[in-house]
Every structure is written in structure tokens, then in C-alpha cells.
Design a protein around this motif. Structure first.
Motif, mmCIF file in Angstrom:
data_model
loop_
_atom_site.group_PDB
_atom_site.id
_atom_site.type_symbol
_atom_site.label_atom_id
_atom_site.label_comp_id
_atom_site.label_asym_id
_atom_site.label_seq_id
_atom_site.Cartn_x
_atom_site.Cartn_y
_atom_site.Cartn_z
ATOM 1 N N MET A 149 -7.084 9.020 -5.699
ATOM 2 C CA MET A 149 -6.371 8.592 -4.503
ATOM 3 C C MET A 149 -6.509 9.613 -3.372
ATOM 4 N N ALA A 150 -6.249 10.879 -3.653
ATOM 5 C CA ALA A 150 -6.263 11.901 -2.607
ATOM 6 C C ALA A 150 -7.646 12.045 -1.978
ATOM 7 N N LEU A 160 0.809 -1.216 0.000
ATOM 8 C CA LEU A 160 0.000 0.000 0.000
ATOM 9 C C LEU A 160 0.845 1.270 0.000
ATOM 10 N N GLU A 161 2.025 1.212 0.590
ATOM 11 C CA GLU A 161 2.875 2.410 0.616
ATOM 12 C C GLU A 161 3.286 2.812 -0.803
ATOM 13 N N LYS A 210 -6.025 10.376 5.803
ATOM 14 C CA LYS A 210 -5.510 9.112 6.332
ATOM 15 C C LYS A 210 -4.489 8.508 5.381
ATOM 16 N N SER A 211 -3.707 7.590 5.893
ATOM 17 C CA SER A 211 -2.856 6.795 5.010
ATOM 18 C C SER A 211 -3.737 5.768 4.321
ATOM 19 N N LEU A 212 -3.290 5.289 3.189
ATOM 20 C CA LEU A 212 -4.059 4.277 2.474
ATOM 21 C C LEU A 212 -4.176 3.013 3.321
ATOM 22 N N GLU A 213 -3.130 2.689 4.059
ATOM 23 C CA GLU A 213 -3.162 1.508 4.911
ATOM 24 C C GLU A 213 -4.234 1.634 5.988
#
Length: 235
Positions: A216-217, A192-193, A223-226
Motif C-alpha cells: 500500500m505505502a 478507499l479511506e 498521494k491518497s489512495l483516492e
């Protein structure tokens, strides 16, 4: 570039993909994420024309994959998570075989083989049999083969698995170059990173259903995607 409408795929009584609708535009890199068994690979195989599906429509550059499979496949490339290569062949022979399938002329194939094989650090090993390759080398060869005909749509299932850091970085650069040229990329990943850094869009699938998709944004917010993925998984 890719238009999936109401895709449904079953294996017996199990619904692997449930009424999935998604549009991937030219110039976009989409991360397709979900837990193991969520339906990612099934979706990619349906788009690639490898498996049949019960319901829905898939268009690649407005070409219906069911009605015109050869025409659609000529403008895309699919890389599975564990590519089956003809290990009795030398690397260069395999690439020439793929080039023959796509009817790539001699000059263009030589140009692309040299360009991508050198960038992914596999060029000097092309005269060796594939059976002597490490897992990472096989992954590089498979990536080169997917890039040879300059596809408009790249379908990739865990493309970074097995790549060393330098080749991983180089392939990210190649991905960006492809989409700047008007292509589209739709790829599944658990990293995910990396997806968060290089993808313009994201689609999250859970138990066959699409639970989030878009830029994506906007999907990620602050939040982070993770973190977002884990929150959606726990709902």
C-alpha cells in the motif's frame, strides 16, 4: 496463500478479466479496487471456484481450485456483495447449517458462533427468522458464517456495506486478528479511506487489466489512495 496466474475470463466477446497475475501472501490484507464492471467480482468468483475461466491457474495454499475444488474451498470463505441467505431459517439454524457443511464439531462451532456473533452484535437475534432481519443484520450473519471454520483465505466483496459504525470497527479488528494468525484477506471495496487505513497491500484493476499492485505505502507514495485511483482511472 493465493496465487493467481494469467487469469482470463470472458463473457461472450467481452473480456471481463484480462491476463491477471497476483500473489496474496499469508498475513496480508489486500484491497481490490476498480470502477463498476472492472472485473473485481468476476475475479473473486473465479478464485472461489464459482465460475469457470478460459485461461490461467488459481492456487489457494498451493491447491489448484480447478483440480481440487473441495479441498481448496475447505480452507477459504467467500462473501458476495449481496449474500443469498435462507430466509425461512432462524439465524442460529443457518449458522449450524454452515458449520455442518464444513464439518465443524459441536464445541468449536458453539465457541465461534458465540464469539463472532457477540462481537458483531447479532447474537441476541439468532433465534429470530432471517426474514425479519434488516440488511445490516443479514450482512452480520453472513460475516459470522464466513468466519466459523477459521479460513486461511477470506474473499470478501464489499464486506462493510450495511454495517453500523460499531460493527464496522469490530470487523476491522477481526480482520487484523485473522491475518496476525497467518490468514490472508483479499477484498473488493469502493471505500478507499478504509482500505488505505487497514490494508497492507492494494491491487487496482481497470477494464479487466491489473494496472497497479503491491504494498500500500509504495503504490500510494505521497498521494491518497483516492487520488491515485482517480489518476489511474483517467489515464
Amino acid at each position: 496463500m493465493l496465487n493467481i496466474k494469467n487469469l482470463t475470463k470472458k463473457y461472450g466477446e467481452k473480456v471481463a478479466v484480462d491476463d491477471l497475475t497476483l500473489q496474496v501472501g499469508s498475513g496480508q490484507i489486500w484491497a481490490f479496487i476498480g470502477h463498476n464492471g472492472a472485473g473485481k467480482t468476476t475475479t473473486l468468483k473465479a478464485v472461489a471456484g464459482i465460475i469457470e475461466y478460459e485461461k490461467g491457474e488459481i492456487l489457494v495454499d498451493d491447491i489448484n481450485i480447478k483440480l481440487n475444488p473441495i479441498e481448496a474451498k475447505n480452507i477459504m470463505a467467500y462473501l458476495p456483495d449481496n449474500p443469498d441467505l435462507y430466509e425461512h431459517l432462524k439465524g442460529i439454524d443457518y449458522l449450524n447449517f454452515i458449520a455442518d457443511v464444513y464439518k465443524i464439531n459441536k464445541d468449536k462451532r458453539q465457541e465461534n458462533i458465540e464469539k463472532y456473533a457477540k462481537r458483531l452484535a447479532i447474537y441476541n437475534d439468532l433465534k429470530a427468522p432471517i426474514s425479519s432481519y434488516s440488511h445490516g443484520m443479514k450482512q452480520k450473519l453472513a460475516l459470522v458464517s464466513a468466519l466459523l471454520h477459521n479460513p486461511k483465505l477470506l474473499l470478501l466483496d464489499e464486506p462493510f456495506v450495511g454495517l453500523d459504525p460499531k460493527s464496522s470497527h469490530e470487523f476491522k479488528e477481526i480482520m487484523n486478528e485473522f491475518v496476525k494468525g497467518g490468514a490472508a484477506i483479499f477484498y473488493s471495496t469502493h471505500v478507499l479511506e478504509v482500505a488505505e487505513k487497514i490494508c497492507t497491500h492494494v491491487a487496482i484493476i481497470k477494464k479487466g487489466k491489473l494496472v497497479a499492485s503491491g504494498e500500500m505505502a509504495k503504490i500510494r507514495g505521497m498521494k491518497s489512495l483516492e487520488k491515485l485511483f482517480l489518476e489511474l482511472e483517467n489515464e
